[in-house]
Design an enzyme around this catalytic site. Structure first.
Site, mmCIF file in Angstrom:
data_model
loop_
_atom_site.group_PDB
_atom_site.id
_atom_site.type_symbol
_atom_site.label_atom_id
_atom_site.label_comp_id
_atom_site.label_asym_id
_atom_site.label_seq_id
_atom_site.Cartn_x
_atom_site.Cartn_y
_atom_site.Cartn_z
ATOM 1 C CG HIS A 1 -0.113 0.186 2.533
ATOM 2 N ND1 HIS A 1 0.594 -0.856 3.107
ATOM 3 C CD2 HIS A 1 0.091 1.257 3.340
ATOM 4 C CE1 HIS A 1 1.183 -0.434 4.200
ATOM 5 N NE2 HIS A 1 0.913 0.848 4.377
ATOM 6 C CG ASP B 1 1.952 5.075 4.688
ATOM 7 O OD1 ASP B 1 1.375 3.978 4.629
ATOM 8 O OD2 ASP B 1 3.047 5.237 5.267
ATOM 9 C CG HIS C 1 5.283 1.010 2.550
ATOM 10 N ND1 HIS C 1 4.638 2.114 2.038
ATOM 11 C CD2 HIS C 1 4.829 0.890 3.817
ATOM 12 C CE1 HIS C 1 3.846 2.641 2.954
ATOM 13 N NE2 HIS C 1 3.942 1.901 4.039
ATOM 14 N NE ARG D 1 8.945 -4.564 10.271
ATOM 15 C CZ ARG D 1 9.895 -3.702 9.907
ATOM 16 N NH1 ARG D 1 11.162 -4.071 9.911
ATOM 17 N NH2 ARG D 1 9.578 -2.492 9.529
HETATM 18 C C1 GA4 Z 1 -2.447 2.769 5.435
HETATM 19 C C2 GA4 Z 1 -1.548 3.665 6.304
HETATM 20 C C3 GA4 Z 1 -1.950 3.642 7.809
HETATM 21 O O1 GA4 Z 1 -1.505 2.423 8.407
HETATM 22 C C4 GA4 Z 1 -3.480 3.772 7.982
HETATM 23 C C5 GA4 Z 1 -4.114 2.575 7.286
HETATM 24 C C6 GA4 Z 1 -5.644 2.434 7.393
HETATM 25 C C7 GA4 Z 1 -6.041 1.485 8.540
HETATM 26 O O2 GA4 Z 1 -5.291 0.571 8.887
HETATM 27 O O3 GA4 Z 1 -7.145 1.677 9.060
HETATM 28 C C8 GA4 Z 1 -6.120 1.926 6.000
HETATM 29 C C9 GA4 Z 1 -4.891 2.119 5.039
HETATM 30 C C10 GA4 Z 1 -3.909 2.973 5.836
HETATM 31 C C11 GA4 Z 1 -5.294 2.787 3.713
HETATM 32 C C12 GA4 Z 1 -6.655 2.302 3.126
HETATM 33 C C13 GA4 Z 1 -7.683 1.923 4.201
HETATM 34 C C14 GA4 Z 1 -7.327 2.690 5.479
HETATM 35 C C15 GA4 Z 1 -6.615 0.498 5.911
HETATM 36 C C16 GA4 Z 1 -7.396 0.513 4.633
HETATM 37 C C17 GA4 Z 1 -7.731 -0.577 3.953
HETATM 38 C C18 GA4 Z 1 -3.848 3.950 9.449
HETATM 39 C C19 GA4 Z 1 -4.012 4.871 7.105
HETATM 40 O O4 GA4 Z 1 -4.183 6.026 7.407
HETATM 41 O O5 GA4 Z 1 -4.274 4.378 5.852
#
Ligand code: GA4
Length: 329
Positions: free
Chosen positions: A205, A207, A262, A272
């Site tokens: 994904h 961020d 990443h 980890r």
């Molecule tokens: C990816 C980056 C961060 O970990 C996060 C993730 C969020 C979550 O875990 O709730 C998301 C992911 C992240 C992007 C798309 C959506 C939202 C899970 C998901 C499938 C906290 C964020 O801000 O976006």
């Protein structure tokens, strides 16, 4: 983490034909005490959307203190963890990532860095532990936010953007919508039986925010995707921080900086632990290219607020290219 029996590890995702232990030696290294760091940061963001930071000035005590509290928490029985920090939707999570069916070999604590909401239900195990944990979190997050702002100001300098706090002010805003995540990837000894497959700890994904600051222990697993689409393994370094360009910074630089794709692969032998600060803007902030970076160029993106982007992001699976809805055709 739920104890798994052999058949249940089949419910996870895997990748083929990559060598998780062959480390890539070309990750850009930024020494924050180097007067030339602003140019090197810009280059790293253009080429990788990712770099490693040394001489960061974050007190070691803040790091070790929070890390040991995180390890103590993840060592609790599952029922205790669920009681101490119920997901609502933030809190303790196990295997399930986000609301759309993604799963990984990971457990985590996720919350906003807004002081009010982090007070939340954490560590109802004991009031004393809760207080200590909150204080370790506050020390760590304040120091990491300060470093993230310093890096964003160096980026603005390197890009000749005025004022130099054009990016950092968004993280310093009282309404900044920033997140913090503690991840624990337990070892998975059954991996030996999987042949050349690698299990996914946290799926690929980018961020969504502006900038992410990651710190991990010395266990490998993090991989980034290069511009040519190849995945490379990042050598772990417990004394340094790693910085990711997020989708919002990609938009604000009109695509000059790329948000980095990443993922984390499961380790067969070692745990980890990672701690990530996701610096985001206020919900009402318009995310658009900085005018001085445009110079006759057209914006690659339609106008949107961080609220609109987030709403759309939370309807997607992890691996989805979230910016595509906002690109101009
Ligand atoms: C990816 C980056 C961060 O970990 C996060 C993730 C969020 C979550 O875990 O709730 C998301 C992911 C992240 C992007 C798309 C959506 C939202 C899970 C998901 C499938 C906290 C964020 O801000 O976006």
């Amino acid at each position: 983490m739920v104890v798994t029996s052999k058949p249940s590890i089949e419910q996870y995702s895997y990748t083929r034909s990559c060598m998780p232990t062959t480390f890539y030696s070309g990750i850009p290294l930024i020494d924050l005490s180097d007067p030339d760091s602003k140019h090197l940061i810009v280059k790293a963001c253009e080429e990788f959307g990712f770099f490693k930071v040394i001489n960061h000035g974050i007190p070691v005590d803040f790091i070790t203190n929070l890390e040991s509290k995180a390890i103590d928490f993840f060592s609790l029985p599952l029922s205790e963890k669920e009681k101490a920090a119920p997901p609502a939707p933030l809190g303790y999570g196990n295997k399930n990532i986000g609301p759309n069916g993604d799963i990984g070999w990971v457990e985590y604590l996720l919350f906003t860095t807004n002081p009010d909401s982090s007070r939340g239900p954490f560590f109802s195990v004991s009031e004393e532990d809760s207080e200590k944990f909150r204080s370790a979190l506050n020390d760590y997050i304040s120091a990491v936010r300060k470093m993230a702002c310093e890096i964003l100001e160096l980026m603005a300098d390197g890009l000749k953007i005025q004022p130099r706090n054009a990016f950092s002010k968004l993280l310093m805003d009282e309404q900044s919508d920033s997140f913090f995540r503690l991840n624990h990837y337990p070892p998975c000894p059954e991996l030996q039986t999987l042949g050349d497959r690698n299990m996914i700890g946290f799926g690929e994904h980018t961020d969504p925010q502006i900038i992410s600051v990651l710190k991990s222990n010395n266990t490998s697993g993090l991989q980034i995707s290069l511009k040519d689409g190849n995945w490379i393994s990042v050598p772990p370094d417990q004394n340094s921080f790693f910085i990711n360009v997020g989708d919002s910074l990609q938009v604000m630089t009109n695509g000059r900086f790329q948000s980095v794709k990443h993922r984390v692969l499961t380790n067969g032998l070692k745990s980890r632990v990672s701690m990530i600060y996701f610096g985001g803007p206020p919900l009402s902030e318009k995310i658009a290219p900085i005018p001085s970076l445009m110079e006759g160029e057209k914006s690659l993106y339609k106008e949107f607020t961080w609220f609109e982007y987030k709403r759309s992001a939370y309807n997607t699976r992890l691996a989805y290219n979230r910016l595509q809805h906002f690109e101009k055709i």
